[in-house]
Design a protein around this motif. Sequence first.
Motif, PDB file in Angstrom:
ATOM      1  N   GLU A 112       0.822  -1.210   0.000  1.00  0.00           N
ATOM      2  CA  GLU A 112       0.000   0.000   0.000  1.00  0.00           C
ATOM      3  C   GLU A 112       0.858   1.262   0.000  1.00  0.00           C
ATOM      4  OE1 GLU A 112      -3.234   0.547  -0.185  1.00  0.00           O
ATOM      5  OE2 GLU A 112      -3.810  -1.558  -0.326  1.00  0.00           O
ATOM      6  N   ARG A 113       1.999   1.213   0.696  1.00  0.00           N
ATOM      7  CA  ARG A 113       2.892   2.377   0.774  1.00  0.00           C
ATOM      8  C   ARG A 113       3.406   2.793  -0.605  1.00  0.00           C
ATOM      9  NH1 ARG A 113       5.508   3.640   5.871  1.00  0.00           N
ATOM     10  NH2 ARG A 113       4.930   2.187   7.513  1.00  0.00           N
ATOM     11  N   LYS A 114       3.518   1.827  -1.525  1.00  0.00           N
ATOM     12  CA  LYS A 114       4.082   2.104  -2.849  1.00  0.00           C
ATOM     13  C   LYS A 114       3.072   2.740  -3.801  1.00  0.00           C
ATOM     14  CE  LYS A 114       7.324  -1.777  -2.474  1.00  0.00           C
ATOM     15  NZ  LYS A 114       7.730  -3.094  -3.013  1.00  0.00           N
ATOM     16  N   LYS A 115       1.795   2.742  -3.411  1.00  0.00           N
ATOM     17  CA  LYS A 115       0.775   3.297  -4.292  1.00  0.00           C
ATOM     18  C   LYS A 115       0.865   4.822  -4.328  1.00  0.00           C
ATOM     19  CE  LYS A 115      -2.526  -0.526  -3.792  1.00  0.00           C
ATOM     20  NZ  LYS A 115      -3.893  -0.925  -3.394  1.00  0.00           N
ATOM     21  N   PRO A 116       0.617   5.443  -5.498  1.00  0.00           N
ATOM     22  CA  PRO A 116       0.747   6.912  -5.641  1.00  0.00           C
ATOM     23  C   PRO A 116      -0.156   7.705  -4.692  1.00  0.00           C
ATOM     24  CG  PRO A 116       0.489   5.836  -7.780  1.00  0.00           C
ATOM     25  CD  PRO A 116       0.234   4.797  -6.745  1.00  0.00           C
ATOM     26  N   ASN A 117      -1.354   7.221  -4.452  1.00  0.00           N
ATOM     27  CA  ASN A 117      -2.311   7.976  -3.631  1.00  0.00           C
ATOM     28  C   ASN A 117      -2.294   7.549  -2.165  1.00  0.00           C
ATOM     29  OD1 ASN A 117      -3.354   5.451  -4.078  1.00  0.00           O
ATOM     30  ND2 ASN A 117      -5.467   6.141  -4.326  1.00  0.00           N
ATOM     31  N   PHE A 118      -1.217   6.858  -1.740  1.00  0.00           N
ATOM     32  CA  PHE A 118      -1.164   6.335  -0.374  1.00  0.00           C
ATOM     33  C   PHE A 118      -1.257   7.453   0.671  1.00  0.00           C
ATOM     34  CE2 PHE A 118       1.503   5.482   3.376  1.00  0.00           C
ATOM     35  CZ  PHE A 118       0.744   4.482   3.954  1.00  0.00           C
ATOM     36  N   CYS A 119      -0.563   8.566   0.430  1.00  0.00           N
ATOM     37  CA  CYS A 119      -0.506   9.652   1.429  1.00  0.00           C
ATOM     38  C   CYS A 119      -1.877  10.253   1.726  1.00  0.00           C
ATOM     39  CB  CYS A 119       0.455  10.750   0.968  1.00  0.00           C
ATOM     40  SG  CYS A 119       2.165  10.189   0.967  1.00  0.00           S
ATOM     41  N   THR A 120      -2.789  10.167   0.774  1.00  0.00           N
ATOM     42  CA  THR A 120      -4.135  10.734   0.977  1.00  0.00           C
ATOM     43  C   THR A 120      -5.157   9.655   1.346  1.00  0.00           C
ATOM     44  OG1 THR A 120      -4.573  10.540  -1.398  1.00  0.00           O
ATOM     45  CG2 THR A 120      -3.708  12.661  -0.589  1.00  0.00           C
ATOM     46  N   SER A 121      -4.726   8.393   1.443  1.00  0.00           N
ATOM     47  CA  SER A 121      -5.656   7.308   1.763  1.00  0.00           C
ATOM     48  C   SER A 121      -5.838   7.195   3.275  1.00  0.00           C
ATOM     49  CB  SER A 121      -5.141   5.975   1.210  1.00  0.00           C
ATOM     50  OG  SER A 121      -3.992   5.567   1.924  1.00  0.00           O
ATOM     51  N   SER A 122      -6.888   6.468   3.680  1.00  0.00           N
ATOM     52  CA  SER A 122      -7.168   6.289   5.111  1.00  0.00           C
ATOM     53  C   SER A 122      -6.105   5.434   5.780  1.00  0.00           C
ATOM     54  CB  SER A 122      -8.544   5.639   5.286  1.00  0.00           C
ATOM     55  OG  SER A 122      -8.587   4.396   4.610  1.00  0.00           O
ATOM     56  N   LEU A 123      -5.421   4.595   4.984  1.00  0.00           N
ATOM     57  CA  LEU A 123      -4.389   3.740   5.545  1.00  0.00           C
ATOM     58  C   LEU A 123      -3.167   4.529   6.007  1.00  0.00           C
ATOM     59  CD1 LEU A 123      -4.289   0.535   3.290  1.00  0.00           C
ATOM     60  CD2 LEU A 123      -4.742   0.638   5.743  1.00  0.00           C
ATOM     61  N   ALA A 124      -2.951   5.698   5.432  1.00  0.00           N
ATOM     62  CA  ALA A 124      -1.785   6.505   5.790  1.00  0.00           C
ATOM     63  C   ALA A 124      -1.798   6.867   7.275  1.00  0.00           C
ATOM     64  CB  ALA A 124      -1.742   7.776   4.942  1.00  0.00           C
ATOM     65  N   ASP A 125      -2.962   7.231   7.775  1.00  0.00           N
ATOM     66  CA  ASP A 125      -3.078   7.579   9.196  1.00  0.00           C
ATOM     67  C   ASP A 125      -2.813   6.368  10.088  1.00  0.00           C
ATOM     68  OD1 ASP A 125      -3.746  10.166   8.553  1.00  0.00           O
ATOM     69  OD2 ASP A 125      -5.907   9.808   8.607  1.00  0.00           O
TER      70      ASP A 125
END
Length: 457
Positions: A112-125
């Motif tokens: 998941e960390r490698k995905k482009p939109n990871f920083c804005t996803s709920s998983l980032a928190d």
Amino acid sequence: MATAKGDLDMEAMETEFLGLQVNPKDCQSQDICISPSQVKNKAGGYVYKTDPETQLIRLIEEGSGEKVVQIIKEFSEKGRAYRQDTVLFALAVCCKSNDSETKCAGDFMKSERKKPNFCTSSLADIVEYLDKVEDAKKSKNLKIIVELILKYKLVREHIPTCFLNEKDVWKALIKHMPMTAMMRNLGKMSSLNLFRTKAEALNEISFEEQIVTNKLKNRELIHKAKIHPYSYLVALSKYRQGMAKNVNLSWPVCPHIADALEEGFYLSFLNITPTKKHFLLALDVTCDTHLPENVCEVDAHHLSALDAAIFMMVQNARTEPFCETILFSNDENISISVNPSESFHDLKRKVREKISNPRSPKSDVSLPFKYALERRKIVDVFVIFTNVDKSLGNVHPTQAMKFYKESSGKKDTRLIVCEMASSIHSVGDIEDHFTLTVSGFDSHVPKLINDFALKII
């Protein structure tokens, strides 16, 4: 007939190997259980039951690893697991697997960390929070620990042991501490002088004391946390003791904290849904029923068998519309009125007055059924608190129960026997589906009683 040398050698080996009988007489058929660890399979044969971890590993070995990980994620995200500990354990087994596909699927955070939109996803928190938990475990700096607690709402279990005697750590923890955790740690916080003692009652109240007292008697928080009244009673009794022998800890008792616990205790009865069944609670008051050493719960050494019985009387009086309470011994039943607004301590005092006179060392557990029959009482559930090893009546309790059912026409009347002292015996018929025997007492027993009364179990 000619025989090859190889055949002779094989024949000799078989003769030597078969020196023992093929079916020794001391072997049992598989339809007979030979070990406590065995269970019956679908064919009726006894086999050994594997533990959950072994079953999980077998699923992975069978090629279902990725599907297992998907189910684990679904259970976690949808809150289908009672506790997250078991979910995390199952995920850890997958992550440690030798199967590369299962291991990759289990470590989904890395992908998941490698995905482009990871920083804005709920998983980032979530990932950031887990990273900070790891930072706290490794930290040796008190200031950093306090900052992490305040910013990420870390709990006691995240904090290294070396910081758990620091007053500033508990001041930070208390701001977002869950209700049940707060009740468990009142003694520890008092030992660090976060609250006023009786001698300091005129001093200005601390911010931490204000937070705790407000939370403990907050109706909404109590309802949201679903705290059972018995948990409050255990916390209150433990806190008033001013010490915990099992962890070698003592503390000064803060009167305002104790008062808030008592207020919260009575408010928490609103968390109990009434069964609306007709109850008859019967307390055995033979000479040893109320001794303090008759402890009911391993985590509540300060509560006696009498405390547990009194608690059930208070609970039913406050939550059930149809409930009657009696005391019984070897030769008599004593009716006792319980007012819904009556306090735990007032009722305990009243019961003690009733049983102050010396009584027989033996009890007649059939008396509650006799009481109900003589007064033509309609009873859905008998709840009897007794010491089974002191039971010796003129009528066997199971026969008295059967006679009550036949005489009243209440064929589905249920019996719950709370055996308040440890024993290998039971006065209740363990083969009767309408009888429940409970040994000891803890916070799960009141719900167990209600569920049995409602025929949920």
